[in-house]
Motif scaffolding. Structure first.
Motif, PDB file in Angstrom:
ATOM      1  N   LEU A  19       1.181   2.495   6.757  1.00  0.00           N
ATOM      2  CA  LEU A  19      -0.216   2.443   6.322  1.00  0.00           C
ATOM      3  C   LEU A  19      -0.813   1.066   6.585  1.00  0.00           C
ATOM      4  O   LEU A  19      -1.980   0.939   6.964  1.00  0.00           O
ATOM      5  CB  LEU A  19      -0.303   2.780   4.829  1.00  0.00           C
ATOM      6  N   LEU A  20       0.011   0.031   6.381  1.00  0.00           N
ATOM      7  CA  LEU A  20      -0.452  -1.337   6.639  1.00  0.00           C
ATOM      8  C   LEU A  20      -0.735  -1.531   8.126  1.00  0.00           C
ATOM      9  O   LEU A  20      -1.729  -2.160   8.507  1.00  0.00           O
ATOM     10  CB  LEU A  20       0.607  -2.326   6.171  1.00  0.00           C
ATOM     11  N   ILE A 109      -5.231  -8.884   3.114  1.00  0.00           N
ATOM     12  CA  ILE A 109      -4.403  -7.886   2.436  1.00  0.00           C
ATOM     13  C   ILE A 109      -2.926  -8.093   2.759  1.00  0.00           C
ATOM     14  O   ILE A 109      -2.063  -7.986   1.887  1.00  0.00           O
ATOM     15  CB  ILE A 109      -4.858  -6.464   2.839  1.00  0.00           C
ATOM     16  N   VAL A 110      -2.632  -8.392   4.034  1.00  0.00           N
ATOM     17  CA  VAL A 110      -1.241  -8.659   4.431  1.00  0.00           C
ATOM     18  C   VAL A 110      -0.690  -9.852   3.653  1.00  0.00           C
ATOM     19  O   VAL A 110       0.429  -9.813   3.121  1.00  0.00           O
ATOM     20  CB  VAL A 110      -1.147  -8.912   5.952  1.00  0.00           C
ATOM     21  N   LEU A 111      -1.477 -10.930   3.570  1.00  0.00           N
ATOM     22  CA  LEU A 111      -1.045 -12.116   2.819  1.00  0.00           C
ATOM     23  C   LEU A 111      -0.876 -11.797   1.341  1.00  0.00           C
ATOM     24  O   LEU A 111       0.092 -12.245   0.704  1.00  0.00           O
ATOM     25  CB  LEU A 111      -2.068 -13.239   2.998  1.00  0.00           C
ATOM     26  N   ARG A 116       2.762 -11.099  -3.227  1.00  0.00           N
ATOM     27  CA  ARG A 116       3.172 -10.278  -4.354  1.00  0.00           C
ATOM     28  C   ARG A 116       4.640  -9.883  -4.278  1.00  0.00           C
ATOM     29  O   ARG A 116       5.322  -9.802  -5.296  1.00  0.00           O
ATOM     30  CB  ARG A 116       2.277  -9.045  -4.460  1.00  0.00           C
ATOM     31  N   VAL A 117       5.131  -9.618  -3.072  1.00  0.00           N
ATOM     32  CA  VAL A 117       6.557  -9.303  -2.918  1.00  0.00           C
ATOM     33  C   VAL A 117       7.408 -10.470  -3.410  1.00  0.00           C
ATOM     34  O   VAL A 117       8.384 -10.285  -4.146  1.00  0.00           O
ATOM     35  CB  VAL A 117       6.888  -8.978  -1.441  1.00  0.00           C
ATOM     36  N   ILE A 202      -8.916 -17.374   1.959  1.00  0.00           N
ATOM     37  CA  ILE A 202      -8.472 -16.053   1.500  1.00  0.00           C
ATOM     38  C   ILE A 202      -7.027 -16.115   1.046  1.00  0.00           C
ATOM     39  O   ILE A 202      -6.654 -15.571  -0.003  1.00  0.00           O
ATOM     40  CB  ILE A 202      -8.603 -15.016   2.637  1.00  0.00           C
ATOM     41  N   GLY A 203      -6.171 -16.790   1.832  1.00  0.00           N
ATOM     42  CA  GLY A 203      -4.751 -16.869   1.497  1.00  0.00           C
ATOM     43  C   GLY A 203      -4.496 -17.595   0.194  1.00  0.00           C
ATOM     44  O   GLY A 203      -3.687 -17.151  -0.641  1.00  0.00           O
ATOM     45  N   SER A 204      -5.184 -18.717  -0.019  1.00  0.00           N
ATOM     46  CA  SER A 204      -4.993 -19.467  -1.259  1.00  0.00           C
ATOM     47  C   SER A 204      -5.516 -18.683  -2.457  1.00  0.00           C
ATOM     48  O   SER A 204      -4.953 -18.735  -3.559  1.00  0.00           O
ATOM     49  CB  SER A 204      -5.684 -20.831  -1.168  1.00  0.00           C
TER      50      SER A 204
END
Length: 337
Positions: A19-20, A109-111, A116-117, A202-204
């Motif tokens: 899905l990603l 979203i990927v970051l 979160r993982v 976005i990443g931070s």
């Protein structure tokens, strides 16, 4: 305790990666402005996938775990809407062209999922080793809730982001976007484009949201598998949801208040769980069913109250909320987009 086989984990991860990859292909290979019908279709698709997964998971593992999944999904989905608020602020601050907003969102979203993982693994390890971490996580959420409520009518200061400022100081940045490229060349010198700075912002932001969202979902369930899937399915639909609701976000004037209540409630739940385990079994614990009801009611009341308030006073405008006060003073030249 939930037992998920290696095959179950493998199949779940493959589905999420698939899905990603689909989201990545849509968002990067054919950059275009997303229209309302397309956003609705993809939003419905991702929500349906999350619901179907929850029903199948509950039918296999039991509705006790199924309820934990749906409660966790609701928590993460509500927090992801607040995340979208900040994405809108970042897009506006850096004037990201509509054709490239999908790419930024997809990488965001990927970051977010990657962060979160890491925090899921770290959080699960800490909770397994030290029971007092339930109290630590609970106090962290209560503190965040109080700060968010105090600054509910403010927006995060993107220009005050330390990583963004450092990037501008260390890397030469062009004034204009260049066909969606992150880097380009000026007079033979390699330079970054504003799109690269946007990804840093976005990443931070994703990192900060992960610090709050993981303790929040661990307040609903201690099962690592459920924490992971609730986060993953809540995040996967963010790209489409952004284009669906970005025009409606200004109307959710009580969203920050609702999120503050939810975070405080989960914080208290974690603290009570710690007291029940480490102090006395007579200490009351908040059940998952009650948590699901409270979260659903708060989100419903928050949404309805927001729409009623805006209808009565169209000048009202929603804010993302912040965990610290916005710094006063003139904008610094190196923070401008």
């Amino acid at each position: 305790m939930l037992h998920v086989s290696a095959l179950g984990w493998t199949l779940t991860i493959l589905v999420i990666l698939g899905l990603l990859a689909l989201d990545l292909i849509i968002g990067t290979l054919k950059p275009h402005a997303v229209h309302f019908k397309e956003a609705v279709a993809w939003s419905v698709f991702y929500i349906a996938i999350a619901v179907v997964f929850g029903v199948v998971f509950a039918s296999i593992s039991g509705w006790e775990f199924g309820t934990q999944y749906f409660a966790g999904y609701l928590v993460e989905k509500s927090l992801s809407v607040d995340n979208l608020f900040v994405f809108v602020i970042i897009m506006s601050t850096f004037a990201v062209p509509e054709a490239h907003q999908q790419r930024v969102l997809t990488f965001g979203i990927v970051l977010a999922l990657a962060f979160r993982v890491v925090f899921i693994i770290l959080g699960a390890t800490l909770l397994n080793l030290f029971s007092f971490m339930f109290l630590v996580f609970g106090l962290l959420l209560i503190y965040t809730a109080v700060q968010l409520y105090r600054h509910r009518d403010e927006d995060p200061d993107v220009g005050d982001n330390a990583l963004v400022r450092a990037t501008r100081r260390l890397v030469p940045v062009t004034d204009e976007y260049r066909d969606g490229k992150l880097f380009s060349r000026d007079d033979g010198r390699r330079v970054a484009t504003p799109l690269f700075v946007v990804l840093i912002a976005i990443g931070s932001t994703d990192l900060l949201f992960a610090l709050d969202s993981i303790p929040a979902v661990f307040g609903v369930t201690e099962e690592t598998y459920i924490v992971f899937t609730a986060n993953a399915f809540a995040l996967l639909g963010l790209r489409a949801l952004f284009f669906l609701v970005k025009g409606l976000l200004d109307r959710l004037v009580y969203l920050s208040t609702g999120l503050a209540i939810i975070l405080a409630f989960i914080g208290v739940k974690l603290a009570l769980h710690w007291a029940h385990v480490d102090i006395s079994e007579s200490v009351w614990e908040i059940s998952t069913n009650l948590s699901l009801v409270v979260i659903a009611v708060v989100l419903t009341v928050t949404t309805v109250a927001s729409l009623v308030a805006v209808r009565r006073d169209p000048s009202k405008k929603a804010h993302a909320g912040s965990i610290r006060a916005r710094r006063e003073g003139p904008e610094r030249p190196d923070d401008a987009s």
